[in-house]
Scaffold this motif. Structure first.
Motif, PDB file in Angstrom:
ATOM      1  N   SER A  24      48.212  42.742  33.324  1.00 56.53           N
ATOM      2  CA  SER A  24      47.859  43.247  32.024  1.00 56.53           C
ATOM      3  C   SER A  24      46.562  42.620  31.449  1.00 56.53           C
ATOM      4  N   THR A  48      53.502  42.084  26.437  1.00 58.46           N
ATOM      5  CA  THR A  48      53.306  40.882  27.266  1.00 58.46           C
ATOM      6  C   THR A  48      52.587  39.893  26.796  1.00 58.46           C
ATOM      7  N   SER A  65      53.474  35.760  26.554  1.00 58.65           N
ATOM      8  CA  SER A  65      52.669  34.894  27.651  1.00 58.65           C
ATOM      9  C   SER A  65      52.927  33.633  27.308  1.00 58.65           C
ATOM     10  N   PRO A 103      58.600  42.316  28.124  1.00 57.68           N
ATOM     11  CA  PRO A 103      58.170  42.066  29.379  1.00 57.68           C
ATOM     12  C   PRO A 103      58.027  40.291  29.837  1.00 57.68           C
TER      13      PRO A 103
END
Length: 276
Positions: free
Chosen positions: A201, A44, A48, A193
């Motif tokens: 997260s 993740t 991002s 993700p």
């Protein structure tokens, strides 16, 4: 294929594994610097848009900083240490305390150097790719890995030739790449993700004081820009996909943007690999 060791801290205590100085052993990582991120959280963070989210354990960072002072005193700089000692161009990594379980490496043979001691006169390739001769590459395990689960291997691919190159990075996305870098995933059984999952997260980064408002990333790419970004990273992606067979390995890789490069002038790729 050799299976990765199943590391467990359940039978080890701090008394069993005294802290040393210098790069940590796997046992020290397990007992004294346990992972703060899960594999899903790590992916993740990579996806991002802000690669600055990826962190080393804060206590391990202090240990690294102390070690780095000694290295700079002995070698003059971290760059000198890397180029004159740690990176063995065209040869396997024999110095790491954190061994890889990747057994077969057809893209990284030991180079046969000229017996007369002369340097190769071969013209270096323009940019990094699967076809880059291995004398321009040094693949090592990260001696100071990020705070990742014990089963994740953190590998660094150092290269003497550029990763970012005008033949790959279109001028229209150069400023975006300069800020965000490049990243990708291979061998995934499901899509990586979504960045939209970051709020669930980011709590794992609380001890580093990271909050969404402190993130540095570009606006959402247009479809045209997204295609150009894929093109900019295609050679790295192809290399990772070939070296870590997708039938056996799942990876998340990234190349830091210039603003986050710890060793300016030496290009390198981070690869987090999990054996399936």
């Amino acid at each position: 294929m050799v299976q990765p060791a199943q590391c467990s801290s359940s039978s080890l205590t701090a008394a069993d594994i005294p802290l040393r100085s210098g790069p940590p052993t796997r046992e020290e990582l397990l007992v004294h610097y346990p992972a703060k991120f899960t594999w899903t959280q790590l992916k993740t963070f990579v996806n991002s848009g802000d690669l600055g989210l990826l962190k080393r354990d804060r206590k391990l960072q202090v240990r690294y900083d102390e070690w780095a002072l000694g290295v700079k005193e002995e070698y003059g700089s971290i760059v000198n240490y890397l180029t004159n000692h740690r990176l063995r161009w065209g040869q396997p990594d024999t110095l790491s305390l954190l061994k890889s379980s990747l057994e077969v490496d057809p893209l990284f043979p030991v180079i046969s150097h000229p017996t007369n001691g002369a340097e190769s006169t071969q013209i270096p390739p323009a940019y990094f790719s699967c076809e880059t001769p291995s004398q321009y590459i040094s693949i090592i395990q990260n001696d100071w890995p990020y705070s990742v689960p014990a089963e994740i291997e953190h590998t660094l691919i150092w290269t003497k030739v550029p990763i970012y190159h005008l033949d790959l990075v279109d001028e229209s996305i150069k400023s975006r790449i300069d800020q965000d870098g490049l990243w990708g995933f291979t061998g995934n059984d499901s899509p990586p993700p979504s960045p939209s999952l970051l709020p669930s997260s980011i709590g794992a980064l609380s001890e580093w004081g990271i909050t969404p408002d402190k993130m540095i990333k570009s606006a959402l790419a247009t479809p045209e820009e997204a295609l150009l970004i894929v093109r900019a990273g295609k050679e790295v992606h192809r290399y990772v996909k070939t070296r870590w067979a997708e039938s056996e390995w799942e990876t998340a890789w990234f190349v830091n943007p210039p603003r986050l490069q710890s060793v300016p002038g030496l290009a390198h790729i981070h690869v987090f690999a999990r054996h399936k």
